[in-house]
Design a protein around this motif. Structure first.
Motif, PDB file in Angstrom:
ATOM      1  N   VAL A 187      99.530  -7.672 -51.533  1.00 52.29           N
ATOM      2  CA  VAL A 187      98.158  -7.179 -51.377  1.00 52.29           C
ATOM      3  C   VAL A 187      97.750  -6.348 -52.599  1.00 52.29           C
ATOM      4  CG1 VAL A 187      96.630  -5.742 -49.981  1.00 52.29           C
ATOM      5  CG2 VAL A 187      98.274  -7.243 -48.866  1.00 52.29           C
ATOM      6  N   ASP A 189      92.914  -7.973 -55.379  1.00 52.53           N
ATOM      7  CA  ASP A 189      91.667  -7.893 -56.139  1.00 52.53           C
ATOM      8  C   ASP A 189      91.264  -9.244 -56.710  1.00 52.53           C
ATOM      9  OD1 ASP A 189      91.303  -5.281 -55.588  1.00 52.53           O
ATOM     10  OD2 ASP A 189      92.110  -4.534 -57.497  1.00 52.53           O
ATOM     11  N   LEU A 215      90.004 -11.391 -53.962  1.00 57.41           N
ATOM     12  CA  LEU A 215      88.686 -10.963 -53.487  1.00 57.41           C
ATOM     13  C   LEU A 215      87.597 -11.435 -54.451  1.00 57.41           C
ATOM     14  CD1 LEU A 215      87.055  -9.259 -51.421  1.00 57.41           C
ATOM     15  CD2 LEU A 215      87.158  -7.423 -53.097  1.00 57.41           C
ATOM     16  N   GLN A 234      91.740 -11.757 -46.134  1.00 63.41           N
ATOM     17  CA  GLN A 234      92.667 -11.364 -45.073  1.00 63.41           C
ATOM     18  C   GLN A 234      93.256 -12.590 -44.369  1.00 63.41           C
ATOM     19  OE1 GLN A 234      91.244  -8.405 -42.350  1.00 63.41           O
ATOM     20  NE2 GLN A 234      93.228  -8.284 -41.329  1.00 63.41           N
ATOM     21  N   MET A 269      97.191 -13.675 -44.166  1.00 61.76           N
ATOM     22  CA  MET A 269      97.877 -13.893 -42.895  1.00 61.76           C
ATOM     23  C   MET A 269      98.502 -15.283 -42.858  1.00 61.76           C
ATOM     24  SD  MET A 269      97.700 -11.092 -41.369  1.00 61.76           S
ATOM     25  CE  MET A 269      98.384 -11.537 -39.769  1.00 61.76           C
ATOM     26  N   TYR A 325     101.451 -15.418 -45.055  1.00 59.92           N
ATOM     27  CA  TYR A 325     102.593 -14.690 -44.517  1.00 59.92           C
ATOM     28  C   TYR A 325     103.270 -15.471 -43.400  1.00 59.92           C
ATOM     29  CZ  TYR A 325     105.468 -10.665 -43.560  1.00 59.92           C
ATOM     30  OH  TYR A 325     106.533  -9.830 -43.415  1.00 59.92           O
ATOM     31  N   LEU A 337      84.099  -4.676 -58.447  1.00 56.90           N
ATOM     32  CA  LEU A 337      84.414  -5.316 -57.169  1.00 56.90           C
ATOM     33  C   LEU A 337      85.926  -5.366 -56.954  1.00 56.90           C
ATOM     34  CD1 LEU A 337      82.918  -6.947 -54.835  1.00 56.90           C
ATOM     35  CD2 LEU A 337      83.857  -8.939 -55.956  1.00 56.90           C
ATOM     36  N   SER A 338      86.399  -4.634 -55.964  1.00 58.31           N
ATOM     37  CA  SER A 338      87.828  -4.699 -55.665  1.00 58.31           C
ATOM     38  C   SER A 338      88.037  -4.432 -54.180  1.00 58.31           C
ATOM     39  CB  SER A 338      88.589  -3.684 -56.509  1.00 58.31           C
ATOM     40  OG  SER A 338      88.134  -2.394 -56.194  1.00 58.31           O
ATOM     41  N   LEU A 339      89.238  -4.731 -53.746  1.00 58.48           N
ATOM     42  CA  LEU A 339      89.583  -4.554 -52.336  1.00 58.48           C
ATOM     43  C   LEU A 339      89.672  -3.050 -52.053  1.00 58.48           C
ATOM     44  CD1 LEU A 339      90.069  -6.935 -50.477  1.00 58.48           C
ATOM     45  CD2 LEU A 339      92.517  -6.704 -50.867  1.00 58.48           C
ATOM     46  N   CYS A 340      88.896  -2.575 -51.095  1.00 58.14           N
ATOM     47  CA  CYS A 340      88.910  -1.133 -50.859  1.00 58.14           C
ATOM     48  C   CYS A 340      90.191  -0.737 -50.119  1.00 58.14           C
ATOM     49  CB  CYS A 340      87.683  -0.698 -50.063  1.00 58.14           C
ATOM     50  SG  CYS A 340      87.590  -1.436 -48.445  1.00 58.14           S
ATOM     51  N   LYS A 355      90.641  -1.695 -46.394  1.00 60.89           N
ATOM     52  CA  LYS A 355      90.893  -3.115 -46.167  1.00 60.89           C
ATOM     53  C   LYS A 355      92.337  -3.462 -46.545  1.00 60.89           C
ATOM     54  CE  LYS A 355      89.257  -6.940 -44.715  1.00 60.89           C
ATOM     55  NZ  LYS A 355      88.709  -7.071 -43.362  1.00 60.89           N
ATOM     56  N   ARG A 356      92.778  -2.896 -47.661  1.00 64.44           N
ATOM     57  CA  ARG A 356      94.158  -3.101 -48.094  1.00 64.44           C
ATOM     58  C   ARG A 356      95.137  -2.732 -46.986  1.00 64.44           C
ATOM     59  NH1 ARG A 356      95.128  -3.317 -53.924  1.00 64.44           N
ATOM     60  NH2 ARG A 356      93.033  -2.997 -54.674  1.00 64.44           N
ATOM     61  N   GLU A 391      94.500  -2.347 -43.861  1.00 64.90           N
ATOM     62  CA  GLU A 391      94.318  -3.191 -42.684  1.00 64.90           C
ATOM     63  C   GLU A 391      95.093  -4.501 -42.836  1.00 64.90           C
ATOM     64  OE1 GLU A 391      90.169  -3.984 -41.816  1.00 64.90           O
ATOM     65  OE2 GLU A 391      90.766  -5.695 -40.576  1.00 64.90           O
ATOM     66  N   ILE A 392      94.983  -5.103 -44.007  1.00 66.22           N
ATOM     67  CA  ILE A 392      95.666  -6.382 -44.233  1.00 66.22           C
ATOM     68  C   ILE A 392      97.183  -6.196 -44.184  1.00 66.22           C
ATOM     69  CG2 ILE A 392      96.066  -8.254 -45.882  1.00 66.22           C
ATOM     70  CD1 ILE A 392      93.210  -7.899 -46.870  1.00 66.22           C
ATOM     71  N   LYS A 393      97.652  -5.144 -44.832  1.00 65.10           N
ATOM     72  CA  LYS A 393      99.103  -4.884 -44.825  1.00 65.10           C
ATOM     73  C   LYS A 393      99.602  -4.688 -43.399  1.00 65.10           C
ATOM     74  CE  LYS A 393      99.234  -2.685 -49.355  1.00 65.10           C
ATOM     75  NZ  LYS A 393      99.268  -1.389 -50.037  1.00 65.10           N
ATOM     76  N   ALA A 419      98.270  -5.764 -40.614  1.00 61.97           N
ATOM     77  CA  ALA A 419      98.233  -7.032 -39.882  1.00 61.97           C
ATOM     78  C   ALA A 419      99.441  -7.884 -40.237  1.00 61.97           C
ATOM     79  CB  ALA A 419      96.940  -7.782 -40.197  1.00 61.97           C
ATOM     80  N   MET A 420      99.808  -7.884 -41.514  1.00 64.81           N
ATOM     81  CA  MET A 420     100.953  -8.694 -41.922  1.00 64.81           C
ATOM     82  C   MET A 420     102.261  -8.128 -41.378  1.00 64.81           C
ATOM     83  SD  MET A 420      99.640  -9.573 -45.732  1.00 64.81           S
ATOM     84  CE  MET A 420     100.906 -10.564 -46.466  1.00 64.81           C
ATOM     85  N   HIS A 421     102.369  -6.808 -41.388  1.00 66.29           N
ATOM     86  CA  HIS A 421     103.571  -6.194 -40.836  1.00 66.29           C
ATOM     87  C   HIS A 421     103.676  -6.462 -39.341  1.00 66.29           C
ATOM     88  CE1 HIS A 421     105.245  -4.313 -44.309  1.00 66.29           C
ATOM     89  NE2 HIS A 421     104.102  -3.726 -44.622  1.00 66.29           N
TER      90      HIS A 421
END
Lengths: 191, 91
Positions: A12, A17, A20, A38, A42, A45, B68-71, B74-75, B77-79, B81-83
């Protein structure tokens, strides 16, 4: 020995970036782009066992992201395709029926597109205007011009006829041109 | 050998001008150069295709504002979800 570590945190941080930005360039909306990123993470993964470590992880993730984006566009347009009155009018015009061209006399460009293309700022404006295209026009244009899909594929994905699609392209070009003219000339003036 | 306006428009709707065969390009350019009905229209279609082809070949960094980058949220949140996904798989 595997060169690349399969660690979600590192993924991530390293590729988030770039992914995105790619998704944004196709969807023109940050929230939608984040959703796609996202979903791609997923999916990646879940199928991490299939990742052999022979490719750079970025290329592998990008491949998954591309699929997710096309899926996303397809799903979104299934819900929103409504026949646009203006498109239908162009589509019904005798000129279009007989010649396949929606208008005989398009307005000339207000600036020279070949010249503007040499300026790097122009492409930021272009991306911006592309993002502003509405719904199905945006989707049709992106699938064709950026994803390089064939007419048949796009018709299937957006659930429209080939003729209707031609007029959608035409409308997309018209709005894009209008937006470019306003914004590009503005930014040229302010310099 | 002479194309109709419809064939020209259709060819450009189905393919980017750059992807046409050399012979098709010659025929198309010939038609567009002399045609008063579709010449103007299809010239613009081709100009558009040139622009979009160039746009497509740009690196993302050249067309998207650097901001523009992943805030952070969100980072995380994604991590998370993956965990969560991997914890489920472990059970």
């Amino acid at each position: 020995m595997t060169e690349h570590v399969l660690d979600p945190d590192i993924w991530v941080d390293e590729y988030g970036d770039a992914m995105l930005r790619y998704a944004y360039s196709r969807l023109g909306d940050q929230a939608k782009a984040e959703d796609c990123v996202q979903e791609a993470f997923m999916a990646a993964y879940k199928s991490r066992d299939r990742y052999k470590g022979t490719h750079a992880p970025k290329a592998w993730l990008m491949g998954i992201l591309k699929h997710k984006i096309v899926d996303y566009i397809r799903k979104a347009s299934r819900e929103t395709v409504t026949e646009d009155v203006e498109v239908l009018q162009a589509y019904e015009s005798p000129l279009y029926k007989y010649s396949g061209i929606p208008t005989r006399n398009p307005r000339a460009w207000a600036f020279d597109p070949a010249l503007a293309a040499e300026n790097s700022d122009f492409w930021i404006v272009f991306q911006d205007c592309l993002s502003k295209l509405k719904g199905v026009h945006h989707d049709a244009f992106v699938l064709r011009e950026l994803e390089g899909k064939s007419t048949e594929e796009i018709c299937n994905e957006l659930d429209v006829t080939a003729n209707y699609l031609c007029v959608l392209f035409h409308r997309a070009r018209l709005s894009l041109k209008e937006c470019l003219e306003i914004n590009w000339l503005d930014s040229a003036k302010s310099e | 050998m002479l194309l109709t306006c419809k064939q020209v428009s259709r060819a450009l709707e189905h393919k980017n001008y750059e992807d046409l065969s050399r012979w098709d390009k010659i025929q198309l350019r010939f038609h567009i150069a002399i045609c008063v009905i579709c010449g103007k229209y299809n010239t613009q279609v081709m100009q558009f295709q040139k622009l979009t082809r160039r746009f497509r070949n740009l690196a993302d960094d050249d067309r998207i504002p650097a901001s523009l980058s992943l805030c952070e949220e969100k980072r995380t949140e994604i991590k998370k979800a993956m965990h969560a996904e991997s914890d489920q798989a472990d059970e």
